[in-house]
Design a protein around this motif. Structure first.
Motif, PDB file in Angstrom:
ATOM      1  N   ARG A  85       0.824  -1.216   0.000  1.00 48.19           N
ATOM      2  CA  ARG A  85       0.000   0.000   0.000  1.00 48.19           C
ATOM      3  C   ARG A  85       0.855   1.262   0.000  1.00 48.19           C
ATOM      4  O   ARG A  85       0.349   2.360  -0.111  1.00 48.19           O
ATOM      5  N   ASP A  86       2.160   1.102   0.166  1.00 45.45           N
ATOM      6  CA  ASP A  86       3.073   2.243   0.227  1.00 45.45           C
ATOM      7  C   ASP A  86       3.311   2.744  -1.201  1.00 45.45           C
ATOM      8  O   ASP A  86       3.825   2.000  -2.039  1.00 45.45           O
ATOM      9  N   PRO A  87       2.922   3.996  -1.500  1.00 43.57           N
ATOM     10  CA  PRO A  87       2.991   4.476  -2.890  1.00 43.57           C
ATOM     11  C   PRO A  87       4.376   4.311  -3.517  1.00 43.57           C
ATOM     12  O   PRO A  87       4.490   3.977  -4.688  1.00 43.57           O
ATOM     13  N   HIS A  88       5.436   4.517  -2.715  1.00 42.73           N
ATOM     14  CA  HIS A  88       6.786   4.373  -3.274  1.00 42.73           C
ATOM     15  C   HIS A  88       7.002   2.941  -3.752  1.00 42.73           C
ATOM     16  O   HIS A  88       7.483   2.697  -4.865  1.00 42.73           O
ATOM     17  N   ILE A  89       6.617   1.968  -2.903  1.00 34.80           N
ATOM     18  CA  ILE A  89       6.851   0.564  -3.257  1.00 34.80           C
ATOM     19  C   ILE A  89       5.858   0.099  -4.313  1.00 34.80           C
ATOM     20  O   ILE A  89       6.219  -0.606  -5.254  1.00 34.80           O
ATOM     21  N   PHE A  90       4.578   0.530  -4.206  1.00 34.08           N
ATOM     22  CA  PHE A  90       3.628  -0.016  -5.183  1.00 34.08           C
ATOM     23  C   PHE A  90       3.897   0.494  -6.597  1.00 34.08           C
ATOM     24  O   PHE A  90       3.574  -0.169  -7.576  1.00 34.08           O
ATOM     25  N   ARG A  91       4.550   1.658  -6.711  1.00 34.96           N
ATOM     26  CA  ARG A  91       4.937   2.104  -8.063  1.00 34.96           C
ATOM     27  C   ARG A  91       6.011   1.191  -8.647  1.00 34.96           C
ATOM     28  O   ARG A  91       6.009   0.882  -9.836  1.00 34.96           O
ATOM     29  N   LEU A  92       6.936   0.748  -7.776  1.00 34.99           N
ATOM     30  CA  LEU A  92       7.967  -0.200  -8.227  1.00 34.99           C
ATOM     31  C   LEU A  92       7.314  -1.505  -8.672  1.00 34.99           C
ATOM     32  O   LEU A  92       7.703  -2.107  -9.678  1.00 34.99           O
ATOM     33  N   VAL A  93       6.319  -1.949  -7.906  1.00 34.59           N
ATOM     34  CA  VAL A  93       5.631  -3.205  -8.231  1.00 34.59           C
ATOM     35  C   VAL A  93       4.899  -3.063  -9.569  1.00 34.59           C
ATOM     36  O   VAL A  93       4.976  -3.933 -10.439  1.00 34.59           O
ATOM     37  N   ALA A  94       4.205  -1.938  -9.743  1.00 30.64           N
ATOM     38  CA  ALA A  94       3.451  -1.704 -10.980  1.00 30.64           C
ATOM     39  C   ALA A  94       4.393  -1.715 -12.185  1.00 30.64           C
ATOM     40  O   ALA A  94       4.100  -2.318 -13.225  1.00 30.64           O
ATOM     41  N   ARG A  95       5.544  -1.069 -12.044  1.00 37.46           N
ATOM     42  CA  ARG A  95       6.483  -0.988 -13.164  1.00 37.46           C
ATOM     43  C   ARG A  95       7.146  -2.336 -13.442  1.00 37.46           C
ATOM     44  O   ARG A  95       7.403  -2.692 -14.589  1.00 37.46           O
ATOM     45  N   GLU A  96       7.403  -3.091 -12.381  1.00 38.29           N
ATOM     46  CA  GLU A  96       7.992  -4.421 -12.577  1.00 38.29           C
ATOM     47  C   GLU A  96       6.979  -5.340 -13.263  1.00 38.29           C
ATOM     48  O   GLU A  96       7.333  -6.140 -14.127  1.00 38.29           O
ATOM     49  N   ASP A 203      -3.951 -10.495 -13.961  1.00 37.93           N
ATOM     50  CA  ASP A 203      -2.740 -10.435 -13.142  1.00 37.93           C
ATOM     51  C   ASP A 203      -2.826  -9.289 -12.130  1.00 37.93           C
ATOM     52  O   ASP A 203      -2.462  -9.437 -10.967  1.00 37.93           O
ATOM     53  N   ILE A 204      -3.351  -8.153 -12.602  1.00 41.53           N
ATOM     54  CA  ILE A 204      -3.445  -6.979 -11.729  1.00 41.53           C
ATOM     55  C   ILE A 204      -4.564  -7.181 -10.697  1.00 41.53           C
ATOM     56  O   ILE A 204      -4.375  -6.941  -9.499  1.00 41.53           O
ATOM     57  N   GLY A 205      -5.722  -7.655 -11.148  1.00 37.92           N
ATOM     58  CA  GLY A 205      -6.848  -7.879 -10.229  1.00 37.92           C
ATOM     59  C   GLY A 205      -6.494  -8.902  -9.169  1.00 37.92           C
ATOM     60  O   GLY A 205      -6.858  -8.771  -7.991  1.00 37.92           O
ATOM     61  N   ASN A 206      -5.747  -9.920  -9.572  1.00 39.77           N
ATOM     62  CA  ASN A 206      -5.311 -10.948  -8.634  1.00 39.77           C
ATOM     63  C   ASN A 206      -4.385 -10.331  -7.575  1.00 39.77           C
ATOM     64  O   ASN A 206      -4.496 -10.616  -6.387  1.00 39.77           O
ATOM     65  N   HIS A 207      -3.480  -9.448  -8.023  1.00 38.95           N
ATOM     66  CA  HIS A 207      -2.574  -8.776  -7.077  1.00 38.95           C
ATOM     67  C   HIS A 207      -3.363  -7.890  -6.106  1.00 38.95           C
ATOM     68  O   HIS A 207      -3.103  -7.891  -4.905  1.00 38.95           O
ATOM     69  N   PHE A 208      -4.348  -7.163  -6.612  1.00 45.41           N
ATOM     70  CA  PHE A 208      -5.162  -6.311  -5.729  1.00 45.41           C
ATOM     71  C   PHE A 208      -5.912  -7.157  -4.691  1.00 45.41           C
ATOM     72  O   PHE A 208      -6.033  -6.774  -3.529  1.00 45.41           O
ATOM     73  N   ASN A 209      -6.407  -8.323  -5.102  1.00 45.92           N
ATOM     74  CA  ASN A 209      -7.066  -9.217  -4.137  1.00 45.92           C
ATOM     75  C   ASN A 209      -6.098  -9.614  -3.019  1.00 45.92           C
ATOM     76  O   ASN A 209      -6.500  -9.821  -1.878  1.00 45.92           O
ATOM     77  N   GLU A 210      -4.812  -9.743  -3.374  1.00 46.26           N
ATOM     78  CA  GLU A 210      -3.817 -10.196  -2.398  1.00 46.26           C
ATOM     79  C   GLU A 210      -3.483  -9.134  -1.358  1.00 46.26           C
ATOM     80  O   GLU A 210      -2.796  -9.418  -0.379  1.00 46.26           O
ATOM     81  N   PRO A 223      -7.548  -2.461  -2.252  1.00 45.04           N
ATOM     82  CA  PRO A 223      -7.225  -1.047  -2.515  1.00 45.04           C
ATOM     83  C   PRO A 223      -8.440  -0.231  -2.981  1.00 45.04           C
ATOM     84  O   PRO A 223      -9.237  -0.713  -3.783  1.00 45.04           O
ATOM     85  N   SER A 224      -8.539   0.975  -2.472  1.00 48.77           N
ATOM     86  CA  SER A 224      -9.619   1.890  -2.867  1.00 48.77           C
ATOM     87  C   SER A 224      -9.458   2.248  -4.341  1.00 48.77           C
ATOM     88  O   SER A 224      -8.390   2.060  -4.926  1.00 48.77           O
ATOM     89  N   LYS A 225     -10.505   2.821  -4.913  1.00 53.86           N
ATOM     90  CA  LYS A 225     -10.427   3.222  -6.321  1.00 53.86           C
ATOM     91  C   LYS A 225      -9.292   4.225  -6.525  1.00 53.86           C
ATOM     92  O   LYS A 225      -8.539   4.136  -7.496  1.00 53.86           O
ATOM     93  N   GLU A 226      -9.145   5.140  -5.602  1.00 54.78           N
ATOM     94  CA  GLU A 226      -8.103   6.168  -5.723  1.00 54.78           C
ATOM     95  C   GLU A 226      -6.716   5.523  -5.749  1.00 54.78           C
ATOM     96  O   GLU A 226      -5.867   5.854  -6.589  1.00 54.78           O
ATOM     97  N   MET A 227      -6.486   4.587  -4.833  1.00 56.19           N
ATOM     98  CA  MET A 227      -5.188   3.907  -4.799  1.00 56.19           C
ATOM     99  C   MET A 227      -4.978   3.087  -6.075  1.00 56.19           C
ATOM    100  O   MET A 227      -3.897   3.091  -6.662  1.00 56.19           O
ATOM    101  N   GLN A 228      -6.026   2.418  -6.522  1.00 53.49           N
ATOM    102  CA  GLN A 228      -5.916   1.628  -7.749  1.00 53.49           C
ATOM    103  C   GLN A 228      -5.546   2.510  -8.938  1.00 53.49           C
ATOM    104  O   GLN A 228      -4.722   2.131  -9.768  1.00 53.49           O
TER     105      GLN A 228
END
Length: 331
Positions: A85-96, A203-210, A223-228
């Motif tokens: 949920r940490d924006p710094h880390i989740f951006r890394l995850v999204a890009r990876e 893949d993304i929806g599965n990650h959000f469920n996790e 994750p909320s809509k804003e975070m998503q």
């Protein structure tokens, strides 16, 4: 050689072997769980491991044996529910994730693995767990095989029409399968048992469920809509850079573009479309892991309440179905 057993896995046993106290020279040995060949195609897993390795998205693979693998230990921490949920880390995850999805994104694409996998799991649930008189084991509060057949037919009909691209997916991005390396400021994904071509939105929806966790599941953490939308924006930006290329980025490394926010535009429509696709496909993820849980419940020797987990996932599936059905892709 000292060894350390990692206890997070609920499919396999994982042991680190090392001689250096700081575990700098560690390698990992993974021993497959009982009857997991019903759930995982091991040859495909190996092939995918090598493809990901060739693209710098996986550790070195040292050897494979009949009931396991041995591979390089990646330094870093396995993520927890706070990290994702940490924006710094989740951006890394999204890009990876975009990096993985961009592998071989050209040429003919294979069919998505999703329907074949769901049909296979469901048929295992039906044949293996059918209530024989001697062993009436399909638990009371699990939907009947007929009801599950109906849901699967409905999903196949609905989700396959959403236009989500088919890409190389990890398909099992729970927190513990993401390793964050602070010194290098990057994340890597591990465990490719379920990797294969699939719908991007799955893949993304599965990650959000996790985000809800595995041992103590809490869907209040979804994750909320804003975070998503923030997550999806980072993802789309990187995915477009990698698949479309643009002036000034010949390398195609997502990390290179952080200083040029204007380089790749992500439109509001694209973002909203992906948001809708992802939340609809998250249903298929609940369904898949619920069936998986029923199968594991029967065979696994690992100390985990698979039946409780399966019921939780079915419950969330039926709870979210009317909510996501109402979402409309922007015209």
């Amino acid at each position: 050689v000292p060894t350390q057993l990692f206890t997070d896995g609920i499919t396999n046993k994982l042991v680190a072997c090392y001689t250096d106290e700081g575990m700098a020279d560690a390698l990992l040995v993974r021993v497959y769980g009982r009857k997991t060949e019903l759930l995982v195609d091991r040859e495909t897993e190996l092939r995918n491991f090598q493809v990901l390795r060739a693209h710098g998205c996986a550790p070195d693979l040292y050897c494979a044996f009949q009931n396991g693998l041995c591979y390089q230990f990646l330094p870093g921490i396995a993520l927890g529910p706070d990290h994702v949920r940490d924006p710094h880390i989740f951006r890394l995850v999204a890009r990876e994730m975009a990096r993985v999805h961009a592998i071989h994104a050209n040429g003919n694409l294979p069919r998505p693995i999703l329907w074949q996998k769901l049909h296979k799991y469901l048929s295992l649930v039906k044949t293996e767990l059918s209530p024989k008189v001697s062993n009436p084991r399909l638990p009371q509060d699990v939907p009947s095989p007929e009801a599950l057949e109906q849901e699967l037919a409905w999903m196949e009909e609905t989700l396959s029409q959403l236009g989500s691209p088919v890409v190389l997916c990890h398909n099992d991005l729970l927190c513990k399968n993401i390793i964050y390396d602070r010194t290098r400021e990057r994340v890597r994904f591990i465990d490719y048992e379920y990797t294969g071509y699939n719908y991007q939105a799955f893949d993304i929806g599965n990650h959000f469920n996790e985000f809800a966790g595995v041992k103590e599941v809490d869907y209040g953490l979804y994750p909320s809509k804003e975070m998503q939308l923030q997550w999806l924006h980072s993802y789309l930006q990187a995915y477009k850079e990698l698949t479309q290329g643009h002036p000034g980025d010949t390398q195609g490394h997502p990390g290179d573009t952080q200083g040029h926010p204007g380089d790749t535009q992500v439109s509001k429509e694209e973002l909203e479309t992906l948001y809708v696709q992802v939340n609809k496909f998250s249903l298929a993820s609940h369904f898949l892991w619920a069936c998986w849980g029923l199968i594991q419940h029967k065979y696994s020797t690992i100390d985990f309440n698979f039946l409780r987990y399966a019921k939780l996932r079915f419950k969330q599936y039926f709870k979210m179905k009317p909510v996501v059905t109402a979402l409309q892709v922007p015209k």
